[in-house]
Design a protein around this motif. Structure first.
Motif, mmCIF file in Angstrom:
data_model
loop_
_atom_site.group_PDB
_atom_site.id
_atom_site.type_symbol
_atom_site.label_atom_id
_atom_site.label_comp_id
_atom_site.label_asym_id
_atom_site.label_seq_id
_atom_site.Cartn_x
_atom_site.Cartn_y
_atom_site.Cartn_z
ATOM 1 N N HIS A 1 0.874 -1.167 0.000
ATOM 2 C CA HIS A 1 0.000 0.000 0.000
ATOM 3 C C HIS A 1 0.912 1.218 0.000
ATOM 4 N N GLU B 1 -2.729 4.966 -9.630
ATOM 5 C CA GLU B 1 -3.596 4.802 -8.470
ATOM 6 C C GLU B 1 -4.126 6.150 -7.988
ATOM 7 N N CYS C 1 -4.499 6.859 -3.918
ATOM 8 C CA CYS C 1 -3.250 6.751 -3.154
ATOM 9 C C CYS C 1 -2.380 7.995 -3.313
ATOM 10 N N THR D 1 0.677 -3.717 -14.870
ATOM 11 C CA THR D 1 -0.372 -2.868 -14.327
ATOM 12 C C THR D 1 -1.618 -3.058 -15.185
#
Length: 517
Positions: A63, A134, A138, A452
């Motif tokens: 993360h 992201e 994020c 990805t």
RNA sequence: GGCGUCGUGGCCAAGUGGCUAAGGCAGCGGAUUGCAAAUCCGCCAUCGCGGGUUCGACUCCCGCCGACGCCUCCA
């Protein structure tokens, strides 16, 4: 496989184990969005990306969070960065350096921030920076985390409540470094050793109301600042360091995280202050278990600076707007576009704890490597129809590759495993393709961003397609001329193809042209 | 002044108390080629300087020289 990283907190290489096995929480200090990000920024960011991708290869769920600093913090001369940017934008719009209609109103800092945030994400995606995919979940904006209990205002209040902060006579809220015994642990700057104003960047007026010269600002009431928020301490703006403490906690959902990364210059004061703030507010004994810093990037042997003419943004590099002095001292422009994969490879191929030297020669070397890798991969794709076998880290080559990276991200060692392996032999192309895909999930160079979900495709422009078709026509003519033994004509055609930016490859299997990177 | 990192072949860059000091680029020789390019094969370093520890150090210790970063804008 034991993973080891150099921890700036202890100045030694240590075994890395996530707080929760198999799950890594990491935070990277992100860009300020008042201008285009330069290659030095990206060296640091891509180091974080490499780290993250490696941890994933090693089987971790990562993360990763990185902030966008869009608050116009004060700079010297009482002008904030957004004001500064506004003036630069106006000039650039006039001169045509910014596209028409790029920023409607340069006086609106949110428009400036939005424009450069988008530019950053675009560059980052092209360079294979995974976290850019992201966005926004994020990649938080500082301006979205000012207010509320979980925001900067909430953390500042907590610091005041716990006696780590105070309101000075001038109304500014300061962090009291003396209230935090560990202040200085990361940088090695203990309070008595910090020479007041040694960096010559502290104005006397700012120091006047502090209890200790090392105290740093958490909130500044200021009605004149462009970006301002209401707070219990007056309308104003937050200090620079508080945003990272707040966003790391908010987005990673923990008081303690595994890894915090950034450029070496951020170690002090920025990261030192982050630790003081987070630990002061949460009461936790540490903020991040590992602090990992990337060293500075040099360009042609010198620190990058605008006045030395060796200052490049990512887009300068993509467009080939990069120059070098030749032996006689005259300036030679590279002049030809640099593929993002080449730029990425150039920026990740040396160890993060060494000063890396960005050079035109290095760029050319990288281009040759990428070219080789692209052809290697294309060959495997063709032989397998894209069907890769299943491999894991027990595969001997992959194991060596990963083990090298597990040793403090030793990229050179990892590449020294890769190169001879590429050269072959490859008796089982399905297996080799699988191995390559795993390697490339970390390197992300051929192609960029393999693995990805929405890998960016470098779409050839119409002009490029036209050039390719023309070159292929010349190749046909060239082969015909050769068949007629008309070597003079053949050589002329070959020159034309090469001048158009291609490489003519001939072997027993036939002839083909490849775009030269 | 304080706190750190580093010094390996022409360039980039790993590594180890003792086996041939990785790998890449460039260079050189060869195969291949009409000639090239690409490709393939082969060649190419005693590790900043001076001491010390050791049977033995490039690798450990001390000193020196040099490079670089941070010491409140900076990736």
């Amino acid at each position: 496989m034991q993973i080891r990283f150099y921890n700036s907190l202890t100045n030694q290489v240590e075994d890395f184990t996530p707080i929760t096995p198999g799950k890594v929480k990491m935070y990277s200090c992100g860009p300020t969005v008042y201008d285009f990000a330069h290659i030095g920024n990206f060296r640091s960011f891509l180091f974080g990306d490499l780290l993250r991708r490696f941890l994933e290869l090693a089987g971790n769920e990562v993360h990763h969070v990185m902030n966008i600093t869009d608050v116009g913090h004060m700079v010297e001369g009482e002008q904030d960065k957004m004001e500064e940017a506004a003036e630069r934008v106006k000039v650039n719009k006039k001169s045509g350096r910014l596209p028409e209609g790029a920023i409607g109103d340069p006086n609106d800092p949110y428009q400036i921030a939005k424009y450069y945030t988008e530019a950053f994400l675009e560059d980052a995606k092209r360079l294979g920076y995974k976290i850019a995919y992201e966005y926004p979940q994020c990649v938080p904006h500082a301006t979205d985390h000012v207010e509320g209990e979980a925001g900067m205002i909430g953390m500042i209040q907590k610091l005041l409540d716990k006696g780590h902060a105070y309101i000075a006579k001038d109304g500014v809220v300061y962090y009291s470094v003396e209230s935090f015994p560990d202040y200085g642990k990361l940088s090695g700057n203990s309070l008595d050793k910090i020479q007041e104003g040694a960096g010559d960047r502290v104005s006397a007026s700012d120091q006047a109301h502090k209890k200790h010269p090392g105290d740093f600002m958490l909130w500044k009431p200021d009605q004149h600042h462009i970006m301002k928020w209401d707070s219990p301490w007056g309308t104003g703006y937050p200090g620079w360091h508080i945003e990272c403490s707040v966003m790391a906690k908010a987005l990673l959902g923990a008081d303690k995280i595994d890894i915090h990364t950034g450029g070496e210059d951020l170690k002090f004061p920025h990261h030192e202050c982050e630790i003081a703030q987070t630990c002061g507010a949460t009461g936790a004994d540490t903020f991040a278990n590992f602090w990992i810093h990337a060293r500075f990037l040099f360009v042609e042997g010198k620190k990058m600076s605008k006045s030395d003419g060796n200052f490049y943004t990512a887009r300068d590099v993509f467009s080939g707007n990069v120059q070098v002095k030749d032996e006689s001292g005259s300036i030679v422009k590279l002049g030809k576009p640099v593929s993002p994969a080449v730029a990425r490879f150039e920026l990740i191929k040396s160890h993060y704890r060494n000063n890396m030297n960005f050079t035109v020669k290095g760029l050319r070397d990288s281009a040759a490597t990428i070219q080789k890798l692209i052809e290697f991969r294309a060959d495997l794709e063709e032989k397998t129809g894209g069907q890769a076998a299943e491999v894991d880290l027990s595969h001997p080559v992959l194991n060596q590759f990963a083990s090298a990276l597990a040793d403090d991200l030793n990229i050179s060692d990892a590449l020294s495993v890769m190169h001879p392996w590429i050269r072959g032999p490859h008796p089982d192309p399905h297996e080799s393709l699988a191995v390559w895909q795993k390697m490339n999930s970390v390197l992300s160079i051929a192609p960029v961003n393999e693995g990805t979900a929405d890998a960016i495709q470098e779409v050839a422009s119409e002009q490029e397609v036209a050039t390719l078709e023309q070159a292929e026509g010349w190749l046909t003519e060239m082969l015909a001329a050769k068949a007629d033994k008309d070597y003079a004509a053949s050589d002329v055609l070959r020159e034309k193809i090469i001048d158009a930016g291609f490489e003519v490859q001939q072997s027993k299997e036939g002839a083909s042209i490849k775009k030269k990177l």
